[in-house]
Enzyme design. Structure first.
Site, PDB file in Angstrom:
ATOM      1  N   GLU A 192      12.092  11.176   4.360  1.00 39.09           N
ATOM      2  CA  GLU A 192      13.080  10.347   3.664  1.00 39.09           C
ATOM      3  C   GLU A 192      14.108   9.767   4.635  1.00 39.09           C
ATOM      4  O   GLU A 192      14.582   8.639   4.456  1.00 39.09           O
ATOM      5  CB  GLU A 192      13.780  11.174   2.578  1.00 39.09           C
ATOM      6  CG  GLU A 192      12.889  11.513   1.402  1.00 39.09           C
ATOM      7  CD  GLU A 192      12.353  10.275   0.709  1.00 39.09           C
ATOM      8  OE1 GLU A 192      13.155   9.393   0.357  1.00 39.09           O
ATOM      9  OE2 GLU A 192      11.124  10.176   0.542  1.00 39.09           O
ATOM     10  N   TRP A 195      12.307   6.953   6.127  1.00 34.54           N
ATOM     11  CA  TRP A 195      12.184   5.852   5.151  1.00 34.54           C
ATOM     12  C   TRP A 195      13.406   4.945   5.227  1.00 34.54           C
ATOM     13  O   TRP A 195      13.301   3.717   5.162  1.00 34.54           O
ATOM     14  CB  TRP A 195      12.016   6.437   3.755  1.00 34.54           C
ATOM     15  CG  TRP A 195      11.996   5.435   2.637  1.00 34.54           C
ATOM     16  CD1 TRP A 195      13.001   5.157   1.769  1.00 34.54           C
ATOM     17  CD2 TRP A 195      10.900   4.578   2.246  1.00 34.54           C
ATOM     18  NE1 TRP A 195      12.621   4.183   0.867  1.00 34.54           N
ATOM     19  CE2 TRP A 195      11.332   3.813   1.131  1.00 34.54           C
ATOM     20  CE3 TRP A 195       9.610   4.396   2.728  1.00 34.54           C
ATOM     21  CZ2 TRP A 195      10.516   2.886   0.504  1.00 34.54           C
ATOM     22  CZ3 TRP A 195       8.791   3.457   2.094  1.00 34.54           C
ATOM     23  CH2 TRP A 195       9.254   2.715   0.997  1.00 34.54           C
ATOM     24  N   TRP A 223       9.710 -14.547 -13.174  1.00 35.74           N
ATOM     25  CA  TRP A 223      10.846 -13.699 -13.479  1.00 35.74           C
ATOM     26  C   TRP A 223      11.986 -14.543 -14.033  1.00 35.74           C
ATOM     27  O   TRP A 223      12.196 -15.693 -13.633  1.00 35.74           O
ATOM     28  CB  TRP A 223      11.342 -13.004 -12.217  1.00 35.74           C
ATOM     29  CG  TRP A 223      10.696 -11.675 -11.952  1.00 35.74           C
ATOM     30  CD1 TRP A 223      10.466 -10.674 -12.836  1.00 35.74           C
ATOM     31  CD2 TRP A 223      10.202 -11.202 -10.692  1.00 35.74           C
ATOM     32  NE1 TRP A 223       9.870  -9.602 -12.215  1.00 35.74           N
ATOM     33  CE2 TRP A 223       9.689  -9.900 -10.900  1.00 35.74           C
ATOM     34  CE3 TRP A 223      10.155 -11.751  -9.409  1.00 35.74           C
ATOM     35  CZ2 TRP A 223       9.140  -9.136  -9.876  1.00 35.74           C
ATOM     36  CZ3 TRP A 223       9.604 -10.994  -8.393  1.00 35.74           C
ATOM     37  CH2 TRP A 223       9.101  -9.703  -8.629  1.00 35.74           C
ATOM     38  N   ASN A 258      17.508   9.198  -7.754  1.00 39.45           N
ATOM     39  CA  ASN A 258      16.498   8.290  -7.206  1.00 39.45           C
ATOM     40  C   ASN A 258      15.346   8.043  -8.175  1.00 39.45           C
ATOM     41  O   ASN A 258      14.850   6.918  -8.296  1.00 39.45           O
ATOM     42  CB  ASN A 258      15.948   8.838  -5.884  1.00 39.45           C
ATOM     43  CG  ASN A 258      15.044   7.834  -5.192  1.00 39.45           C
ATOM     44  OD1 ASN A 258      15.472   6.744  -4.846  1.00 39.45           O
ATOM     45  ND2 ASN A 258      13.783   8.196  -5.020  1.00 39.45           N
ATOM     46  N   TRP A 276      14.272  -9.119  -9.603  1.00 38.54           N
ATOM     47  CA  TRP A 276      14.790  -7.905  -8.957  1.00 38.54           C
ATOM     48  C   TRP A 276      16.159  -8.144  -8.333  1.00 38.54           C
ATOM     49  O   TRP A 276      16.974  -7.223  -8.221  1.00 38.54           O
ATOM     50  CB  TRP A 276      13.805  -7.395  -7.890  1.00 38.54           C
ATOM     51  CG  TRP A 276      13.581  -8.332  -6.733  1.00 38.54           C
ATOM     52  CD1 TRP A 276      12.615  -9.272  -6.621  1.00 38.54           C
ATOM     53  CD2 TRP A 276      14.357  -8.417  -5.528  1.00 38.54           C
ATOM     54  NE1 TRP A 276      12.727  -9.943  -5.426  1.00 38.54           N
ATOM     55  CE2 TRP A 276      13.787  -9.440  -4.731  1.00 38.54           C
ATOM     56  CE3 TRP A 276      15.470  -7.743  -5.040  1.00 38.54           C
ATOM     57  CZ2 TRP A 276      14.301  -9.796  -3.482  1.00 38.54           C
ATOM     58  CZ3 TRP A 276      15.991  -8.095  -3.797  1.00 38.54           C
ATOM     59  CH2 TRP A 276      15.403  -9.102  -3.032  1.00 38.54           C
ATOM     60  N   TRP A 299      14.296  -2.020  -4.414  1.00 38.14           N
ATOM     61  CA  TRP A 299      14.092  -2.942  -5.534  1.00 38.14           C
ATOM     62  C   TRP A 299      12.786  -3.716  -5.387  1.00 38.14           C
ATOM     63  O   TRP A 299      12.039  -3.893  -6.352  1.00 38.14           O
ATOM     64  CB  TRP A 299      15.275  -3.895  -5.657  1.00 38.14           C
ATOM     65  CG  TRP A 299      16.348  -3.328  -6.519  1.00 38.14           C
ATOM     66  CD1 TRP A 299      17.485  -2.708  -6.124  1.00 38.14           C
ATOM     67  CD2 TRP A 299      16.356  -3.292  -7.951  1.00 38.14           C
ATOM     68  NE1 TRP A 299      18.208  -2.276  -7.207  1.00 38.14           N
ATOM     69  CE2 TRP A 299      17.536  -2.627  -8.346  1.00 38.14           C
ATOM     70  CE3 TRP A 299      15.487  -3.755  -8.935  1.00 38.14           C
ATOM     71  CZ2 TRP A 299      17.856  -2.424  -9.688  1.00 38.14           C
ATOM     72  CZ3 TRP A 299      15.809  -3.548 -10.265  1.00 38.14           C
ATOM     73  CH2 TRP A 299      16.982  -2.889 -10.636  1.00 38.14           C
TER      74      TRP A 299
END
Length: 382
Positions: A192, A195, A223, A258, A276, A299
């Site tokens: 993480e 990441w 969208w 999360n 988004w 996102w």
């Protein structure tokens, strides 16, 4: 800054480097201006483990997928965390200083500032205490507990990392020691941390990550821009318990679990067919741990338009996810019944504890899924 330099007689200005396009442009301009004034201006590597230009594929390009990125850096030496200086020589005369309270930094939050203040852990000492408690008591179960909505199963360090109150390097070495001690969740924790590096790696090499669809073929996807459904989403009034609980959590605490971020993001971009960027902009407004690279990548991952993304047809079902990760309903009960939410929100929303949420989802799960998948097929057909 120039006034402060003049007041203190400083000859050098130093800071930690950042990697998102507008941050880099700002810092470059500042560095050039200071050097024009005859000052030394120096920036240092401290915000991430690996600076973006130091991680390359075998062919010399940048990584676009996380797993190969992780494999390329997991055995690298990140360098040891530096110790604090034992002493700092005081100036003969301290410069004049404002009272921070007079700056009224929480002015825009109005009455919500006092609500959120109860949930923040500010400063280096608080960050180090958080890391220590996590390593001692929670990292062993981290791989499983981090997804449990009602469990305090994560490090909670995102806000401290955002503001440089603790370094990624300190977190890395704490995780390495935990792994050496046989703590089961240490490897997941290290992934993480990397990441987060990956997000800044991509933001550096592809600046569009934070402002545009990373995959350009998504530019044709229908969208919607901001809309009334998105406003109901912001206010925690979609009629879906776990989505509304999450949107209320963030208004009270300035943070969101999360797993809940995935569910709220999926519902907005797929069931509500909303861009988004609408959600990303809202998170920028309300999260105290907002990070431009990490949030944009998150996102775009959930929307399907980003690097290493979740396929668009992977549409989270909030109800089944809630049953899996909040089986007893404690997370939903806590935040749906939170009176603090009504203290923190703008009065213009005209919501109070007696306000009824929709009795059914504003867009049904089956209906929204079908509509999203049909739009996806049409995009590919076009």
């Amino acid at each position: 800054m120039r006034d402060l330099v003049a007041e203190t007689g400083a000859d050098t200005v130093i800071w930690n480097r950042l990697y998102v396009a507008d941050e880099r442009a700002r810092d470059t301009e500042v560095k050039e201006a200071l050097r024009h004034d005859g000052l030394a201006a120096r920036s240092f590597h401290a915000h991430v483990l690996f600076e973006p230009w130091t991680v390359e594929t075998k062919t010399g390009g940048f990584y676009k997928v996380y797993t190969p990125f992780w494999k390329s850096v997991r055995d690298r030496d990140v360098g040891s965390a530096l110790t604090a200086p034992s002493a700092v020589k005081a100036p003969v005369e301290w410069p004049a200083s404002d009272d921070l309270a007079d700056w009224d930094l929480g002015r825009a939050m109005r009455r919500g500032a006092d609500v959120v203040a109860e949930h923040v852990h500010v400063g280096e000492k608080a960050a180090q205490a958080r890391l220590g408690a996590f390593i001692a008591h929670r990292i062993d179960d981290y791989a499983e507990a981090r997804d449990a909505l009602a469990v305090d199963g994560t490090s909670g360090l995102s806000e401290n990392l955002t503001y440089g109150e603790i370094s990624a390097r300190s977190c890395w070495w704490a995780g390495q020691r935990a792994m050496d001690d046989g703590k089961r969740g240490a490897d997941t924790f290290l992934k993480e941390i990397v990441w987060r590096d990956f997000a800044h790696h991509l933001a550096y090499h592809t600046p569009r990550l934070t402002t545009e669809n990373w995959k350009s073929d998504w530019d044709a996807f229908p969208w919607r821009g901001d809309n009334s459904d998105a406003e109901a989403w912001r206010r925690g009034c979609t009629g879906l318990d776990v989505v509304d609980a999450a949107m209320r959590e963030v208004y009270v605490t300035g943070r969101m679990h999360n797993r809940a971020r995935m569910l709220t993001g999926s519902y907005l971009t797929k069931h509500l067919m909303t861009d988004w960027k609408v959600g990303c902009d809202w998170f920028a407004d309300v999260l105290i741990d907002w990070d431009p690279a990490s949030n944009a990548m998150g996102w775009q991952w959930v929307a399907g338009s980003g690097p290493d993304a979740s396929p668009f047809f992977r549409i989270f079902n909030p109800e089944t996810q809630a049953e899996k990760f909040d089986k007893a309903g404690r997370y939903r009960d806590r935040w749906l019944s939170s009176k603090d939410f009504f203290e923190a929100i703008p009065r213009s929303w005209e919501l109070d504890p007696g306000s009824a949420r929709p009795s059914a989802p504003i867009v049904g799960l089956s209906e929204g899924r079908t509509r999203a998948l049909e739009a996806y097929k049409q995009r590919d057909a076009g």
